[in-house]
Enzyme design. Structure first.
Site, PDB file in Angstrom:
ATOM      1  N   HIS A 109      -1.062  -0.649 -10.311  1.00  0.00           N
ATOM      2  CA  HIS A 109      -1.783  -1.503  -9.355  1.00  0.00           C
ATOM      3  C   HIS A 109      -2.290  -2.780 -10.034  1.00  0.00           C
ATOM      4  O   HIS A 109      -3.494  -3.072 -10.029  1.00  0.00           O
ATOM      5  CB  HIS A 109      -2.944  -0.720  -8.727  1.00  0.00           C
ATOM      6  CG  HIS A 109      -3.383  -1.295  -7.413  1.00  0.00           C
ATOM      7  ND1 HIS A 109      -3.950  -0.544  -6.421  1.00  0.00           N
ATOM      8  CD2 HIS A 109      -3.349  -2.566  -6.915  1.00  0.00           C
ATOM      9  CE1 HIS A 109      -4.244  -1.313  -5.391  1.00  0.00           C
ATOM     10  NE2 HIS A 109      -3.882  -2.543  -5.664  1.00  0.00           N
ATOM     11  N   GLU A 143      -5.120   6.847  -6.696  1.00  0.00           N
ATOM     12  CA  GLU A 143      -5.194   6.134  -7.981  1.00  0.00           C
ATOM     13  C   GLU A 143      -6.511   6.467  -8.668  1.00  0.00           C
ATOM     14  O   GLU A 143      -7.508   6.651  -7.967  1.00  0.00           O
ATOM     15  CB  GLU A 143      -5.091   4.621  -7.729  1.00  0.00           C
ATOM     16  CG  GLU A 143      -3.714   4.244  -7.193  1.00  0.00           C
ATOM     17  CD  GLU A 143      -3.597   2.753  -6.856  1.00  0.00           C
ATOM     18  OE1 GLU A 143      -4.571   2.007  -7.090  1.00  0.00           O
ATOM     19  OE2 GLU A 143      -2.547   2.354  -6.359  1.00  0.00           O
ATOM     20  N   ARG A 192       0.847  -1.185   0.000  1.00  0.00           N
ATOM     21  CA  ARG A 192       0.000   0.000   0.000  1.00  0.00           C
ATOM     22  C   ARG A 192       0.885   1.239   0.000  1.00  0.00           C
ATOM     23  O   ARG A 192       1.970   1.236   0.595  1.00  0.00           O
ATOM     24  CB  ARG A 192      -0.926   0.010   1.234  1.00  0.00           C
ATOM     25  CG  ARG A 192      -2.131  -0.918   1.098  1.00  0.00           C
ATOM     26  CD  ARG A 192      -3.063  -0.432  -0.016  1.00  0.00           C
ATOM     27  NE  ARG A 192      -4.223  -1.266  -0.259  1.00  0.00           N
ATOM     28  CZ  ARG A 192      -4.294  -2.225  -1.178  1.00  0.00           C
ATOM     29  NH1 ARG A 192      -3.249  -2.523  -1.926  1.00  0.00           N
ATOM     30  NH2 ARG A 192      -5.410  -2.879  -1.361  1.00  0.00           N
TER      31      ARG A 192
HETATM   32  N1  LIG Z   1      -1.005  -4.526  -5.090  1.00  0.00           N
HETATM   33  C1  LIG Z   1      -1.974  -5.417  -4.994  1.00  0.00           C
HETATM   34  O1  LIG Z   1      -2.746  -5.631  -5.933  1.00  0.00           O
HETATM   35  C2  LIG Z   1      -2.124  -6.218  -3.744  1.00  0.00           C
HETATM   36  C3  LIG Z   1      -1.729  -5.677  -2.542  1.00  0.00           C
HETATM   37  N2  LIG Z   1      -1.881  -6.396  -1.387  1.00  0.00           N
HETATM   38  C4  LIG Z   1      -1.416  -5.751  -0.168  1.00  0.00           C
HETATM   39  O2  LIG Z   1      -0.285  -6.489   0.321  1.00  0.00           O
HETATM   40  C5  LIG Z   1      -0.204  -6.333   1.733  1.00  0.00           C
HETATM   41  C6  LIG Z   1      -0.021  -7.699   2.372  1.00  0.00           C
HETATM   42  O3  LIG Z   1      -1.186  -8.474   2.173  1.00  0.00           O
HETATM   43  P1  LIG Z   1      -1.351  -9.885   2.913  1.00  0.00           P
HETATM   44  O4  LIG Z   1      -0.063 -10.627   2.843  1.00  0.00           O
HETATM   45  O5  LIG Z   1      -2.578 -10.498   2.378  1.00  0.00           O
HETATM   46  O6  LIG Z   1      -1.596  -9.408   4.433  1.00  0.00           O
HETATM   47  P2  LIG Z   1      -1.458 -10.311   5.753  1.00  0.00           P
HETATM   48  O7  LIG Z   1      -2.356  -9.694   6.753  1.00  0.00           O
HETATM   49  O8  LIG Z   1      -1.609 -11.761   5.431  1.00  0.00           O
HETATM   50  O9  LIG Z   1       0.066 -10.069   6.186  1.00  0.00           O
HETATM   51  C7  LIG Z   1       0.542  -8.876   6.711  1.00  0.00           C
HETATM   52  C8  LIG Z   1       1.705  -9.188   7.652  1.00  0.00           C
HETATM   53  O10 LIG Z   1       2.216  -7.948   8.140  1.00  0.00           O
HETATM   54  C9  LIG Z   1       2.562  -8.140   9.513  1.00  0.00           C
HETATM   55  N3  LIG Z   1       2.594  -6.858  10.220  1.00  0.00           N
HETATM   56  C10 LIG Z   1       1.558  -6.123  10.704  1.00  0.00           C
HETATM   57  N4  LIG Z   1       2.020  -5.014  11.312  1.00  0.00           N
HETATM   58  C11 LIG Z   1       3.368  -5.049  11.208  1.00  0.00           C
HETATM   59  C12 LIG Z   1       4.407  -4.184  11.641  1.00  0.00           C
HETATM   60  N5  LIG Z   1       4.163  -3.048  12.308  1.00  0.00           N
HETATM   61  N6  LIG Z   1       5.679  -4.522  11.356  1.00  0.00           N
HETATM   62  C13 LIG Z   1       5.967  -5.665  10.675  1.00  0.00           C
HETATM   63  N7  LIG Z   1       5.025  -6.540  10.276  1.00  0.00           N
HETATM   64  C14 LIG Z   1       3.741  -6.232  10.523  1.00  0.00           C
HETATM   65  C15 LIG Z   1       1.489  -9.071  10.043  1.00  0.00           C
HETATM   66  O11 LIG Z   1       1.951  -9.735  11.211  1.00  0.00           O
HETATM   67  C16 LIG Z   1       1.291 -10.020   8.879  1.00  0.00           C
HETATM   68  O12 LIG Z   1       2.107 -11.172   8.985  1.00  0.00           O
HETATM   69  C17 LIG Z   1      -1.482  -5.608   2.170  1.00  0.00           C
HETATM   70  O13 LIG Z   1      -1.209  -4.221   2.303  1.00  0.00           O
HETATM   71  C18 LIG Z   1      -2.409  -5.798   0.981  1.00  0.00           C
HETATM   72  O14 LIG Z   1      -3.315  -4.714   0.888  1.00  0.00           O
HETATM   73  C19 LIG Z   1      -2.376  -7.667  -1.366  1.00  0.00           C
HETATM   74  C20 LIG Z   1      -2.794  -8.248  -2.542  1.00  0.00           C
HETATM   75  C21 LIG Z   1      -2.723  -7.557  -3.812  1.00  0.00           C
HETATM   76  O1  LIG Z   2      -6.854  -5.663  -8.336  1.00  0.00           O
HETATM   77  C1  LIG Z   2      -7.415  -5.343  -7.288  1.00  0.00           C
HETATM   78  O2  LIG Z   2      -8.609  -5.509  -7.103  1.00  0.00           O
HETATM   79  C2  LIG Z   2      -6.570  -4.774  -6.157  1.00  0.00           C
HETATM   80  C3  LIG Z   2      -6.036  -5.861  -5.298  1.00  0.00           C
HETATM   81  C4  LIG Z   2      -5.467  -5.353  -4.025  1.00  0.00           C
HETATM   82  O3  LIG Z   2      -4.801  -4.347  -3.960  1.00  0.00           O
HETATM   83  C5  LIG Z   2      -5.733  -6.135  -2.808  1.00  0.00           C
HETATM   84  O4  LIG Z   2      -6.471  -7.126  -2.869  1.00  0.00           O
HETATM   85  O5  LIG Z   2      -5.174  -5.742  -1.766  1.00  0.00           O
END
Ligand SMILES: NC(=O)C1=CN([C@@H]2O[C@H](COP(=O)(O)OP(=O)(O)OC[C@H]3O[C@@H](n4cnc5c(N)ncnc54)[C@H](O)[C@@H]3O)[C@@H](O)[C@H]2O)C=CC1
Ligand SMILES: O=C(O)CCC(=O)C(=O)O
Length: 525
Positions: free
Chosen positions: A280, A262, A233
């Protein structure tokens, strides 16, 4: 009349077909302005979005018939969950749909940065043949530091190991055994991990502890020539500062997939040749789209039919009558989790949640999940069954259990949590259902905590409350509530003080000098 569903972003035809096959009327209307969407939302029973539609309070309030908002993807930071909760609208998502895609795109960026693929491609298309200009670096034998070892971070770690990388992670909430099983070394010291990494990849949610985690100080501590990738993010970092360090080549190259405001047509990275930027698209694959479309169709259908929605992020999604009792306790459970981890100063290892009185017979999953969110400072933990909650907790090194009892003291219902050696209980009260602490560390109290508070315990003696008031007053800090409780044997006292702003380390030191304290905890909710 069939229920009407509005879809405002592209979701897989398989998902749309599944909804139509169930007899719903599905309207796909892309690129609506906020005002147009607000004008038409009143006609719909459900709304399906991805990350670009701004589902704010005004839109939810305009959705007079709205029962479900489905997010075809994971993160729901474009949806006002609190407002939806208040309006009894279910918000649900498809949490496992895009993990692999996000991890693979992260690697696309890591490799693109390391081997300068986009620049070489652009040069060839311009009719050049410049081999030397595109000398890259290998991943093999290099150190990758992951920030966040959750779903996406874990999948990136598995892939990095296959490339022969040494993988480190910064994630204070991650169970060390999970890290070991992924072949990752946990280093929960920011300075130490930053100076070791050849590659850095960020996979954090946005919380008060991660917002702006990377700024000039952190970039300066990185190795010269590091490659930095962010597919999580935008709020995690200071983009202007990142651009400065990339422009100065202190950071050799960066890969960034997420931007403020965005769609983003211009940013400080746009003009930098060593910044690889994508719009994205981490989750944008055929496979993730089909998975998220089909999953969200199922969950929206469940919500419209009044069934349990497995990925509901609002208490309402836990179905019918039960949610009316459970929902008011969700903030209380979260508050207990946050208080306990702040009092302990770390994540507790053994947590017992007790549902008391009217709550005793109900499904505890939503409340246990809310306790976990508080404990781990995470937003929207995904657990639809107690088994999942236990597994999620285990991943973070927490052994969590839940029991019920008809007894709730003088209250109709309450929750108690015992985390290692710390016990706190809470109930909700009044028309606004405000969470109140009813006992803490063996003292009976009745306080509705505000954003900032202090908890003192000391050998009982006259004059201590006066000292507390004077010290805070000298520093211009208002007290809104002060409550005193005595230990059963009358030798010790506990004072719970709600204060108007955060109390500094210096003031805490002053209290330690002025009072014979057993302990003093500073709580921020
Ligand atoms: N660009 C995109 O299209 C996508 C972006 N994302 C983003 O990727 C990120 C990760 O997603 P997930 O792996 O599904 O989340 P998740 O919740 O499975 O993992 C996040 C991790 O961060 C850790 N965490 C929380 N606070 C912390 C801190 N202060 N310091 C260090 N670690 C900390 C948690 O313990 C957890 O293990 C999210 O921001 C999500 O929005 C996810 C999927 C697609
Ligand atoms: O392609 C999308 O819908 C965005 C995915 C994403 O950023 C998320 O699931 O965290």
């Amino acid at each position: 009349m069939p229920a009407k569903i509005l879809v405002t972003e592209v979701i897989a035809p398989e998902g749309l077909a599944a909804l139509e096959a169930r007899g719903y009327e599905v309207d796909v209307k892309l690129n609506l302005s906020d005002s147009t969407l607000r004008a038409i939302i009143g006609d719909y029973d459900a709304l399906i979005v991805r990350s670009a539609t701004n589902v704010d309070k005004a839109l939810l309030e305009a959705g007079k018939n709205l029962k479900v908002v489905g997010r075809a993807g994971v993160t729901c930071d474009n949806i006002d969950i609190e407002a939806a909760n208040a309006l009894d609208i279910i918000v649900c998502n498809a949490p496992t749909s895009n993990i692999v895609s996000a991890a693979e795109h992260t690697f696309a960026l890591i490799l693109a940065c390391a081997r300068r693929v986009p620049q070489a491609n652009q040069s060839m298309h311009a009719g050049n043949w410049n081999r030397e200009q595109f000398k890259g670096v290998e991943l093999y034998g290099k150190t990758l530091a992951l920030f966040g070892l959750g779903r996406v971070g874990g999948a990136v770690a598995e892939r990095a190991t296959a490339f022969g990388m040494r993988v480190l992670a910064y994630d204070p909430y991650c169970n060390p055994e999970r890290a070991t099983s992924l072949g990752v070394k946990l280093i929960n010291d920011l300075d130490v991990i930053l100076e070791q990494a050849d590659f850095i990849s960020v996979h954090l949610p946005v919380t008060s502890t991660t917002e702006n985690m990377f700024g000039p100080e952190e970039f300066a501590k990185m190795k010269t020539g590091v490659i930095f990738v962010n597919t999580s993010r935008p709020a995690i970092l200071d983009l202007n500062s990142l651009a400065d360090f990339v422009a100065a080549r202190k950071i050799a190259s960066c890969g960034v997939d997420v931007f403020d405001d965005e769609p983003c047509y211009n940013s400080p990275l746009h003009s930098l040749p060593n910044a690889i930027i994508t719009p994205h698209i981490s989750a944008l694959t055929e496979e993730a789209q089909v998975r998220s479309g089909v999953q969200i169709a199922d969950y929206v259908w469940a919500g419209l039919e009044g069934s349990l929605v497995p990925t509901a992020l609002t208490a309402t999604g836990s179905a019918g009558e039960m949610s009316r009792h459970i929902a008011p306790f969700v903030p209380a459970a979260n508050m207990l989790g946050r208080m306990v981890s702040q009092i302990k100063g770390s994540v507790p290892r053994i947590v017992k949640v007790k549902m008391m009185g009217n709550l005793a017979e109900l499904d505890p999953t939503v409340l246990v999940t809310s306790v976990l969110e508080g404990l781990l400072s995470s937003n929207y933990t995904q657990c639809s069954t107690m088994l999942e909650a236990k597994r999620y907790a285990e991943r973070h090194g927490v052994d969590i259990d839940c029991s019920g009892t008809d007894v709730a003291g003088e209250y109709a219902a309450g929750i108690e949590i015992v985390a290692d050696d710390i016990c706190i209980s809470s109930t909700v009260f009044g028309s606004e259902k405000l969470p109140r602490i009813t006992s803490i560390l063996d003292y009976k109290i009745d306080v509705a905590p505000t954003k900032h508070s202090l908890i003192f315990e000391y050998e009982d003696m006259p004059g201590v409350c006066g000292i507390i008031g004077t010290v805070l007053g000298n520093h211009g800090i208002n007290i809104s509530t002060m409550q005193i409780a005595n230990s059963d044997d009358g030798t010790k006292a506990l004072v719970y003080v709600n204060v108007g702003k955060e109390v500094s380390d210096e003031i805490i030191e002053e209290f330690h000098e002025a009072i014979n304290l057993k302990y003093l905890f500073r709580i921020s909710l």
